[in-house]
Design a protein around this motif. Structure first.
Motif, PDB file in Angstrom:
ATOM      1  N   GLY A   1       0.452   0.417  10.856  1.00  0.00           N
ATOM      2  CA  GLY A   1       0.523   1.768  10.321  1.00  0.00           C
ATOM      3  C   GLY A   1       1.890   2.403  10.505  1.00  0.00           C
ATOM      4  O   GLY A   1       2.393   3.097   9.609  1.00  0.00           O
ATOM      5  N   LEU A   2       2.505   2.168  11.648  1.00  0.00           N
ATOM      6  CA  LEU A   2       3.848   2.692  11.884  1.00  0.00           C
ATOM      7  C   LEU A   2       4.840   2.085  10.896  1.00  0.00           C
ATOM      8  O   LEU A   2       5.720   2.784  10.364  1.00  0.00           O
ATOM      9  CB  LEU A   2       4.289   2.384  13.320  1.00  0.00           C
ATOM     10  N   ALA A   3       4.695   0.782  10.655  1.00  0.00           N
ATOM     11  CA  ALA A   3       5.567   0.112   9.683  1.00  0.00           C
ATOM     12  C   ALA A   3       5.355   0.672   8.280  1.00  0.00           C
ATOM     13  O   ALA A   3       6.317   0.881   7.528  1.00  0.00           O
ATOM     14  CB  ALA A   3       5.314  -1.390   9.710  1.00  0.00           C
ATOM     15  N   ALA A   4       4.096   0.938   7.931  1.00  0.00           N
ATOM     16  CA  ALA A   4       3.808   1.500   6.607  1.00  0.00           C
ATOM     17  C   ALA A   4       4.400   2.891   6.453  1.00  0.00           C
ATOM     18  O   ALA A   4       4.919   3.252   5.389  1.00  0.00           O
ATOM     19  CB  ALA A   4       2.299   1.531   6.379  1.00  0.00           C
TER      20      ALA A   4
ATOM     21  N   THR B   1       0.842  -1.198   0.000  1.00  0.00           N
ATOM     22  CA  THR B   1       0.000   0.000   0.000  1.00  0.00           C
ATOM     23  C   THR B   1       0.878   1.248   0.000  1.00  0.00           C
ATOM     24  O   THR B   1       1.729   1.414   0.871  1.00  0.00           O
ATOM     25  CB  THR B   1      -0.939   0.020   1.212  1.00  0.00           C
ATOM     26  N   THR B   2       0.693   2.105  -0.978  1.00  0.00           N
ATOM     27  CA  THR B   2       1.434   3.359  -1.072  1.00  0.00           C
ATOM     28  C   THR B   2       0.466   4.515  -1.274  1.00  0.00           C
ATOM     29  O   THR B   2      -0.691   4.312  -1.663  1.00  0.00           O
ATOM     30  CB  THR B   2       2.420   3.341  -2.265  1.00  0.00           C
ATOM     31  N   PHE B   3       0.932   5.719  -1.027  1.00  0.00           N
ATOM     32  CA  PHE B   3       0.078   6.894  -1.211  1.00  0.00           C
ATOM     33  C   PHE B   3      -0.393   6.999  -2.656  1.00  0.00           C
ATOM     34  O   PHE B   3      -1.549   7.351  -2.917  1.00  0.00           O
ATOM     35  CB  PHE B   3       0.827   8.166  -0.806  1.00  0.00           C
ATOM     36  N   GLU B   4       0.486   6.663  -3.583  1.00  0.00           N
ATOM     37  CA  GLU B   4       0.177   6.818  -5.000  1.00  0.00           C
ATOM     38  C   GLU B   4      -0.961   5.918  -5.463  1.00  0.00           C
ATOM     39  O   GLU B   4      -1.644   6.236  -6.437  1.00  0.00           O
ATOM     40  CB  GLU B   4       1.433   6.535  -5.834  1.00  0.00           C
TER      41      GLU B   4
ATOM     42  N   VAL C   1      -1.042   7.365   4.528  1.00  0.00           N
ATOM     43  CA  VAL C   1      -0.774   5.953   4.228  1.00  0.00           C
ATOM     44  C   VAL C   1      -0.835   5.118   5.499  1.00  0.00           C
ATOM     45  O   VAL C   1      -1.451   4.043   5.523  1.00  0.00           O
ATOM     46  CB  VAL C   1       0.610   5.778   3.557  1.00  0.00           C
ATOM     47  N   GLY C   2      -0.215   5.606   6.570  1.00  0.00           N
ATOM     48  CA  GLY C   2      -0.215   4.857   7.823  1.00  0.00           C
ATOM     49  C   GLY C   2      -1.609   4.623   8.361  1.00  0.00           C
ATOM     50  O   GLY C   2      -1.944   3.513   8.807  1.00  0.00           O
ATOM     51  N   ILE C   3      -2.454   5.650   8.321  1.00  0.00           N
ATOM     52  CA  ILE C   3      -3.825   5.511   8.813  1.00  0.00           C
ATOM     53  C   ILE C   3      -4.606   4.528   7.949  1.00  0.00           C
ATOM     54  O   ILE C   3      -5.336   3.670   8.473  1.00  0.00           O
ATOM     55  CB  ILE C   3      -4.519   6.883   8.854  1.00  0.00           C
TER      56      ILE C   3
END
Length: 453
Positions: free
Chosen positions: A161-164, A14-17, A125-127
């Motif tokens: 989420g922290l890992a992401a 999962t990425t922001f893009e 992304v984390g959320i």
């Protein structure tokens, strides 16, 4: 592929893009909502006890308490902010999971984010990842809730989420989740008793997520088969589970888009009664004095969580989870606000007398985790009866809060804080959260939660 393998793959990819605009907007919506209720939570006196407790945890100035601004180690700040988000029962909920996803998650990610100087895009992304992990696990449970899913699933989600945020993958990611699983905690006994440990369980697990991440980064190892293993989550914390919702939604529907607002500072289980009564009252123009009896017919979960009787010696935590008190308040005032749980109102004879006229009964729903449907029947002294059926309660994605209603709630929340924000400060926060993806350092957002006047 096992459930944990599916989650690991989802977290890593999962990425922001690849987030659709609808997901990014949903994240902004519930960051907005959760920061508001967290600022308001500073007003609760027990928050001072929490601050006193965490004051012994170290002197590092890594993150701040919302509204009051104290600098604390990140895990300690996460405890206080998590407590503030949940201590008035005003934070959002994912109904299929019966998980308050943003309480543990946002408090942990924002405190960590201050320590690490993360960007708004990293937070988004984390959320997104964190809410997916927390709610897909929670929604797989089919038995009645015994352990407090919001804190337990929230910790697993927050750790993911922290890992992401830091793009952590492979064995370190597996270890972080395993270490988090080894710390998760929370019991429904606190809910039954109306204990302030209920929101404290949120805070504890916010810190646990940060601690788990730090331990994994230091090279410590955790168990791996944490969901379906013989002593994994589904076999240890739940009586039964079904992965249908999990498998149908992972990677296909970001769960932040499925979250419900809480218009009122009570348990979500009490919202159906409020919604039904206020709708009927608006339509039929009766007053609180006209009411002879109210019957709320609800699901097993609602009946169990808020069907408790109103009583003379209620404390705030108990009253917020009491259908009678909540319903009486709605009928008398036309609303339910944080101010309706002040000590002098909890002993108000008129409100308690009306609360005694409210009965909660089981409806025909057999789902042990459902928060709808709900029906409300009001019988008046003149013999008339009014009835409403609610398939979805106000705030649910099927009946969402309007943007104006969201802003009204946020404004009321910020205005009720220990150090109330003025209209200019509130507007600055609204604008900043609306441009969350453009923030270069999350410390800039946290600074706007403070009243420095």
């Amino acid at each position: 592929m096992t459930a944990i393998e599916s989650l690991l793959q989802h977290i890593e990819h999962t990425t922001f893009e690849n987030l659709p605009d609808s997901t990014v907007n949903a994240v902004k919506t519930f960051v907005f909502d959760s920061i508001g209720v967290g600022i308001s939570g500073s007003r609760v006196p027990t928050t001072q006890n929490v601050k006193k407790a965490v004051a012994t945890w170290g002197e590092a100035k890594q993150a701040q308490v919302w509204n009051t601004g104290e600098w604390l180690p990140a895990n300690a700040a996460a405890v206080v902010n998590g407590f503030q988000i949940h201590n008035q029962e005003w934070d959002c909920v994912h109904e299929p999971a019966v998980v308050h996803p943003m309480a543990v998650i946002l408090s942990a990610l924002m405190a960590f984010g201050q320590r690490e100087n993360i960007t708004g895009k990293q937070l988004i992304v984390g959320i997104t990842v964190a809410v997916d992990v927390a709610t897909l696990i929670g929604a797989s449970a089919t038995g009645a809730m015994k352990f407090f899913r919001p804190s337990i699933c929230g910790c697993l989600g927050a750790t993911a989420g922290l890992a992401a945020i830091k793009n952590i993958k492979g064995d370190t990611l597996k270890n972080a989740l395993g270490i988090a699983y080894s710390q998760i905690s929370g019991t429904m006994q606190a809910h039954v008793e109306g204990s302030p440990m209920l929101p404290m369980q949120i805070g504890i697990n916010s810190a646990n997520a940060i601690n788990a991440f730090d331990m994994a980064m230091a090279g410590l190892q955790g168990p791996k088969d944490i969901l379906e293993g013989p002593f994994g989550y589904f076999n240890l914390f739940e009586d039964s589970y079904d992965l249908t919702y999990f498998n149908e939604n992972i990677g296909k529907q970001y769960q932040i888009e499925c979250v419900s607002h809480k218009p009122y500072p009570t348990g979500r289980a009490g919202h159906g009664g409020i919604d039904g009564l206020l709708t009927l009252q608006a339509e039929h123009k009766f007053s609180a004095e006209d009411v002879k009896h109210v019957v709320i017919r609800a699901t097993p979960l609602i009946h169990r969580l808020v069907g408790r009787p109103a009583k003379n010696n209620m404390d705030v935590s108990y009253a917020k989870l009491c259908n009678g008190y909540i319903a009486a308040t709605a009928l008398i005032t036309g609303n339910v606000t944080v101010e309706d749980f002040e000590p002098h109102l909890l002993t108000d004879s008129n409100r308690l007398a009306l609360a005694q006229k409210v009965t909660t009964e089981l409806n025909s729903c057999k789902d042990l985790n459902a928060l709808a449907p709900v029906s409300v029947e009001v019988t008046l002294h003149n013999g008339k009866t009014h009835h409403i059926e609610l398939a979805a309660v106000l705030g649910n994605p099927a009946r969402p809060l309007s943007k104006n209603a969201q802003i009204t709630k946020f404004t009321a929340a910020c205005s009720s804080a220990k150090h109330p924000l003025d209209q200019q400060q509130i507007q600055q926060l609204i604008v900043e959260i609306d441009h969350l993806g453009d923030i270069n350092n999350i410390n800039d957002l946290v600074s706007l939660t403070l009243n420095n006047h």
